[in-house]
Design an enzyme around this catalytic site. Structure first.
Site, PDB file in Angstrom:
ATOM      1  N   GLY A   1       5.975  57.988 -16.100  1.00  0.00           N
ATOM      2  CA  GLY A   1       6.936  57.180 -16.835  1.00  0.00           C
ATOM      3  C   GLY A   1       6.459  56.942 -18.249  1.00  0.00           C
ATOM      4  O   GLY A   1       7.221  57.020 -19.209  1.00  0.00           O
TER       5      GLY A   1
ATOM      6  N   MET B   1       2.339  56.617 -20.605  1.00  0.00           N
ATOM      7  CA  MET B   1       0.874  56.712 -20.567  1.00  0.00           C
ATOM      8  C   MET B   1       0.284  55.913 -21.715  1.00  0.00           C
ATOM      9  O   MET B   1       0.678  56.072 -22.867  1.00  0.00           O
ATOM     10  CB  MET B   1       0.438  58.185 -20.657  1.00  0.00           C
ATOM     11  CG  MET B   1      -1.069  58.377 -20.676  1.00  0.00           C
ATOM     12  SD  MET B   1      -1.836  57.722 -19.172  1.00  0.00           S
ATOM     13  CE  MET B   1      -3.466  57.283 -19.798  1.00  0.00           C
TER      14      MET B   1
ATOM     15  N   HIS C   1       3.957  46.956 -19.803  1.00  0.00           N
ATOM     16  CA  HIS C   1       2.888  47.514 -18.962  1.00  0.00           C
ATOM     17  C   HIS C   1       1.873  48.290 -19.814  1.00  0.00           C
ATOM     18  O   HIS C   1       0.654  48.086 -19.703  1.00  0.00           O
ATOM     19  CB  HIS C   1       3.519  48.430 -17.914  1.00  0.00           C
ATOM     20  CG  HIS C   1       2.558  49.068 -16.968  1.00  0.00           C
ATOM     21  ND1 HIS C   1       2.439  48.685 -15.652  1.00  0.00           N
ATOM     22  CD2 HIS C   1       1.666  50.082 -17.136  1.00  0.00           C
ATOM     23  CE1 HIS C   1       1.524  49.434 -15.052  1.00  0.00           C
ATOM     24  NE2 HIS C   1       1.037  50.294 -15.945  1.00  0.00           N
ATOM     25  N   GLU C   2       2.394  49.159 -20.682  1.00  0.00           N
ATOM     26  CA  GLU C   2       1.488  49.998 -21.479  1.00  0.00           C
ATOM     27  C   GLU C   2       0.727  49.178 -22.521  1.00  0.00           C
ATOM     28  O   GLU C   2      -0.454  49.422 -22.775  1.00  0.00           O
ATOM     29  CB  GLU C   2       2.266  51.131 -22.143  1.00  0.00           C
ATOM     30  CG  GLU C   2       3.076  52.013 -21.194  1.00  0.00           C
ATOM     31  CD  GLU C   2       2.284  52.514 -20.003  1.00  0.00           C
ATOM     32  OE1 GLU C   2       1.067  52.731 -20.115  1.00  0.00           O
ATOM     33  OE2 GLU C   2       2.898  52.696 -18.932  1.00  0.00           O
TER      34      GLU C   2
ATOM     35  N   HIS D   1      -2.270  47.449 -21.164  1.00  0.00           N
ATOM     36  CA  HIS D   1      -3.427  48.334 -21.011  1.00  0.00           C
ATOM     37  C   HIS D   1      -4.257  48.447 -22.291  1.00  0.00           C
ATOM     38  O   HIS D   1      -5.416  48.889 -22.231  1.00  0.00           O
ATOM     39  CB  HIS D   1      -2.971  49.746 -20.639  1.00  0.00           C
ATOM     40  CG  HIS D   1      -2.740  49.966 -19.179  1.00  0.00           C
ATOM     41  ND1 HIS D   1      -3.658  49.606 -18.218  1.00  0.00           N
ATOM     42  CD2 HIS D   1      -1.695  50.541 -18.512  1.00  0.00           C
ATOM     43  CE1 HIS D   1      -3.193  49.961 -17.019  1.00  0.00           C
ATOM     44  NE2 HIS D   1      -2.004  50.519 -17.178  1.00  0.00           N
TER      45      HIS D   1
ATOM     46  N   GLU E   1      -4.288  49.470 -12.829  1.00  0.00           N
ATOM     47  CA  GLU E   1      -2.836  49.608 -12.735  1.00  0.00           C
ATOM     48  C   GLU E   1      -2.179  48.394 -12.087  1.00  0.00           C
ATOM     49  O   GLU E   1      -1.058  48.021 -12.441  1.00  0.00           O
ATOM     50  CB  GLU E   1      -2.474  50.881 -11.970  1.00  0.00           C
ATOM     51  CG  GLU E   1      -2.857  52.160 -12.691  1.00  0.00           C
ATOM     52  CD  GLU E   1      -2.179  52.312 -14.058  1.00  0.00           C
ATOM     53  OE1 GLU E   1      -1.224  51.574 -14.348  1.00  0.00           O
ATOM     54  OE2 GLU E   1      -2.622  53.180 -14.835  1.00  0.00           O
TER      55      GLU E   1
END
Length: 980
Positions: free
Chosen positions: A365, A367, A401-402, A405, A424
């Site tokens: 989806g 990275m 989400h990304e 990270h 994750e």
């Protein structure tokens, strides 16, 4: 705290001296490679690729002549060789790399292949004396140097160095091996130089190509996907997450293209090579980082940008998409989400830029490459005319989400892949917090219960599940690593971290997280390091725990599964048992805690919040949970705990009565929970199936999204089990009766379908109302879908709101024939917006015509028809259609070698294919087919889908037993209720 700025200054000064000394060599040697060398390298790539492709062809399509043999020697590993091990030895660590790459965006005239050429120099530090250098390399072809070997070795500070006496690639463990005639000296630094060629393939891994059409012309993008083990396909490197280094990247490309990488652009200038003017783009050195986070891209994309507190934010995509404003939403929410995480982590965003790019071909989806995040187009681009509110939410959640990270995973990286779940799972938890900051009116945090907790409950209730944390030694091979990218790592990881944050309190959780990031920034950690910091935060707070963070969380991390907590409101007894969907299944995985958990229980009595309790043993008495009269108890308030709840029959009856008389006295999340728990407890034979079905009776009065979605998720199982049997008809009649008031509610709310509901979750539930009404045979709904679709076909103007398109397209195509399908196919092929194409791609699988479904299956193996990134999910869509189920299963079995070679080995989504095509299996015949499939393909293997095969077998056995025990009961229940 280590100084971010001082560390950067040291890196930069060291890197600059080294980099400048290499510029002339890089330009003259890599990009001035003579034509002869290029052709030799190309021929090697071609022969290897041709051999690989021949292996992947269906038998009737294989050539009769043998493919050329590669000219590169390949050593077959034996147990005596160090290079037989998949993990790097500890003797050498990289400090920094200088990598120059030139991707060729047109195919070679001789071979027809797309290639890239490159050179790399890595400075290594010798930690232990060694006469062997192992460096990861996969599918790269090396040019021999003046020493006759595939690499040269020099001292970084002068002096003599051992000679390389032998160099060779090892295919199995993916190494370039350099054997020396003497030992490298401890604490000394050395430079390893290589010159190589690789294929810029369309395999979605490493340095690969993505293609798209624009103005009738094919455009090619050179892009990357390194996680987990594909950086070694782009250049030779120490490809393990703990082997952090600094990267100096230079890209050579056509003058009409732009180049991007993790670092800021340092300079870009014309350069002439072999009489052709090209562009050389040099990037500033990266922070110290892992290879799997590297990215470099050459394209002719456009972009939009903004600046927030000195951070440059850019959104890149195809130029028409940028011109159409499809990047605006992502640009608008990136800044607020970044600021949220800066506050949440108490840490400034560690980079000067945040680039995000939408790619036409992308396997995952998105990275989290540090400073250059890559996305599928559907995960980044938003168009109000074509994107539904669920598309919009997905974009906000994935961006969140990304960006999460950038600190958790990138700044601080887990030491090895066995702890992937923490990386994750954490991002999957806090993505809801970031998205909630961007869109506070959505109540998106509540949706984690449906999207993650309930989703992973289904998988973690299997005897073939696995613990969150694996032993490091058990995760070695690339396919084992890829297998970890599953719902357990993402959704169970998110669920237990949400539970942890709740019982610690968010303030304590954040404080421990902040000190953890502070201590390990630019380094590596293991999951227990986070527990240490959280425990320290607890010690300095008012939070009271019955045990340490380690002791509590180990019961959730080191054993698979979860408990069902049973509350007897007559006696006050509370017990726990390992919840298994099939209670007769054999659990062979040992548990260090005998499948007992330390369980935090938040609960309500008659809707009023009570003091939380902890269940630390198998069984305990809690007098406060006793009830009298009409009082009822409901445990796991807002489903913050990772467990299911069962009650004595009397309390169940009181809860059902509360639902039927005044359902709003029970919080909306817990209404969804009661339905999901009841259906799954019934499948596990803990309660009667009739009790579970009774939880749906009140839905005739329910208007909220979460309970309806929970019911539909669970009724999907009934569709899968019974849409080929006599139960189907009476089930349809009952559901049509239940959903009709909801359908009418939204018809009125929207002014006969002319307006859009205002609430985010109301928009979701409108889709549920139409979907179930059409699916269960409500004629008004089916006529509506056909009318809208026919209007589109006849006028060329699409009248269907973006929220409703997937379900309307599907129902109209199911009701139609070849004409409707062909129209949708044409629209799919001509769609310039990926989100619209995705809706059509799904809807095309809804046809009831077997010959169309078979044709569609064949299209999945042709990248010109269906993109490689979409092939496996398209097959799963077709299998989801009761008519397409057997067709898809036969197709997968017949083409297994080809599918596996093309899409299988390292694909994160590959387990979804196996689960998807077997989900409906519920007969002995299907079970035998599945077992035979496993046996027949044992040699070929299943790659990252290996565990999915065993889970499918287990699920099929459970389905067979469940139908034999419940079919008549279910048939009788639906007959009775449908007749009322």
């Amino acid at each position: 705290m280590l100084s971010h700025c001082s560390a950067l200054r040291q890196v930069d000064s060291m890197g600059k001296v080294f980099y400048l000394s290499k510029t002339t060599v890089v330009v003259c040697s890599i990009l001035g490679i003579g034509a002869a060398c290029t052709i030799i390298a190309l021929s090697v790539v071609y022969s290897q690729e041709k051999a690989k492709n021949n292996e992947s062809l269906p038998p009737t399509e294989k050539p009769t002549t043998k493919p050329p043999v590669t000219s590169s020697p390949v050593t077959t590993p034996s147990s005596d060789n160090p290079w037989d091990q998949y993990r790097l030895p500890k003797s050498l660590v990289p400090d920094h790399y200088n990598v120059t790459l030139r991707p060729w965006l047109t195919p070679n005239e001789t071979t027809g292949l797309y290639i890239f050429t490159g050179q790399s120099t890595v400075e290594i530090v010798c930690v232990e004396e060694t006469d062997l250098i192992l460096i990861h390399s996969n599918k790269l072809n090396f040019t021999k140097q003046a020493n006759g070997q595939y690499a040269t070795l020099k001292s970084a500070s002068g002096g003599t160095v051992p000679s390389i006496i032998e160099s060779f690639p090892v295919t199995k463990t993916q190494y370039l091996v350099l054997r020396l005639n003497g030992k490298l000296v401890k604490d000394h630094r050395y430079h390893v130089f290589t010159d190589f060629t690789g294929e810029l393939a369309d395999d979605l891994g490493g340095f690969y190509r993505s293609e798209y059409m624009e103005d009738g012309k094919k455009k090619v993008v050179a892009t990357t996907q390194m996680q987990p083990t594909d950086a070694r396909k782009a250049f030779p490197c120490f490809d393990e997450p703990a082997m952090k280094a600094i990267f100096h990247i230079t890209l050579i490309h056509d003058t009409d293209k732009i180049a991007l990488s993790n670092g800021e652009e340092k300079e870009s200038s014309p350069i002439t090579i072999d009489g052709k003017t090209l562009q050389q783009t040099v990037f500033k050195p990266t922070e110290k980082m892992s290879t799997y986070l590297l990215a470099f891209i050459v394209s002719d994309f456009g972009y939009i940008n903004s600046t927030l507190d000195g951070v440059l934010i850019r959104i890149f995509a195809r130029k028409p998409a940028i011109v159409a404003g499809q990047g605006e939403y992502a640009l608008n929410i990136t800044g607020p989400i970044l600021k949220f995480f800066e506050d949440y982590y108490n840490s400034t965003y560690p980079l000067p830029k945040s680039d995000q790019i939408a790619l036409p071909d992308f396997n995952a989806g998105a990275m989290e490459n540090w400073g250059l995040i890559t996305y599928r187009e559907t995960a980044l681009l938003y168009d109000e005319d074509f994107s539904s509110n669920s598309n919009k939410e997905r974009i906000a959640s994935i961006i969140s989400h990304e960006l999460a990270h950038m600190w958790f995973g990138n700044l601080v990286t887990l030491r090895w892949w066995n702890d992937l779940w923490l990386n994750e799972g954490f991002a999957s938890y806090v993505e809801y917090l970031g998205a909630d900051k961007a869109e506070p009116e959505w109540n998106v945090k509540d949706l984690m219960v449906l999207n993650d907790v309930h989703r992973v409950f289904a998988i973690d209730a299997l005897a073939s599940s696995h613990p969150l944390s694996s032993k490091e030694e058990d995760i070695q091979r690339p396919e084992q690593i890829s297998e970890l990218f599953d719902a357990i790592s993402y959704s169970k990881g998110a669920s237990v971290l949400r539970m942890l944050s709740d019982f610690l309190t968010e303030d304590v959780f954040k404080r421990g997280l902040q000190t953890y990031l502070d201590e390990f920034e630019f380094g590596n950690a293991i999951y227990t390091d986070l527990w240490d910091h959280l425990q320290t935060a607890v010690t300095g707070s008012s939070t009271s725990l019955p045990k340490t963070v380690h002791e509590i969380m180990n019961t959730w991390v080191l054993q698979m599964g979860y408990p069902v907590v049973t509350i007897n409101t007559t006696t006050g007894s509370v017990t726990q048992e390992h919840f298994l969907l099939d209670p007769d299944s054999e659990v062979t995985t040992e548990s260090p805690f005998n499948y007992e958990w330390i369980v935090p229980i938040k609960w309500l009595k008659n809707g009023d919040i009570q003091d939380p309790i902890w269940l630390q043993v198998k069984s305990a008495l809690f007098n406060e949970m006793k009830t009298t009269g009409t009082d009822w108890v409901l445990a796991n308030q807002d489903v913050v705990g990772y467990y299911r709840v069962n009650y004595d029959q009397a309390n169940w009856e009181k809860l059902l009565n509360a639902l039927s008389t005044n359902h709003e006295v029970i919080p909306v999340i817990n209404r969804a929970q009661l339905i999901d728990d009841a259906f799954n407890l019934a499948r596990a034979k803990i309660i009667l199936t009739e009790l579970a079905l009774n939880t749906t009776k009140y839905l005739i009065s329910e208007r909220d999204y979460m309970p309806w979605e929970s019911a539909l998720d669970n009724l999907d199982f009934f569709y899968l089990m019974f849409d080929r049997s006599e139960v189907y008809g009476v089930m349809q009649a009952y559901l049509k009766n239940q959903v009709t008031p909801l359908f009418e509610h939204y018809k009125t709310m929207t002014g006969n379908w002319t307006d859009v509901p205002k609430g985010h979750l109301d928009q979701y539930n409108q889709v549920n109302a139409i979907n179930l009404a059409c699916r269960s045979g409500l004629e008004e709904c089916q006529n509506l879908a056909k009318m809208w679709f026919n209007q589109w076909m006849t006028t060329g103007v699409n009248p269907i709101h973006a929220n409703l398109r997937s379900t309307v397209y599907c129902n109209a195509i199911a009701a139609g024939g070849a004409e409707e399908w062909e129209f949708a196919w044409t629209q799919f092929k001509n769609a310039s917006i990926a989100i619209e194409a995705d809706k059509l791609r799904y809807a095309l699988s809804c046809t009831t015509q077997p010959w169309l479904l078979n044709r569609y299956l064949e299209y999945t193996l042709d990248a010109d028809m269906v993109r490689k990134q979409d092939a496996t999910s398209t097959i799963v869509y077709i299998a989801g259609n009761v008519i397409g189920q057997s067709l898809a299963w036969d197709f997968v079995r017949d083409r297994w070698n080809y599918i596996f070679t093309q899409y299988g080995g390292g694909s994160f989504s590959f387990s979804n294919l196996i689960n998807g095509v077997t989900e409906r299996f519920s007969t002995d015949f299907e079970l035998q087919q599945l077992k035979q499939f496993k046996e027949d393909n044992a040699e070929t293997g299943f790659g990252s889908g290996t565990l999915a095969v065993d889970q499918s077998i287990e699920r099929t056995i459970a389905n067979i037993k469940w139908i034999s025990e419940n079919k008549q009961t279910v048939l009788n229940w639906f007959k009775t209720e449908a007749a009322l």
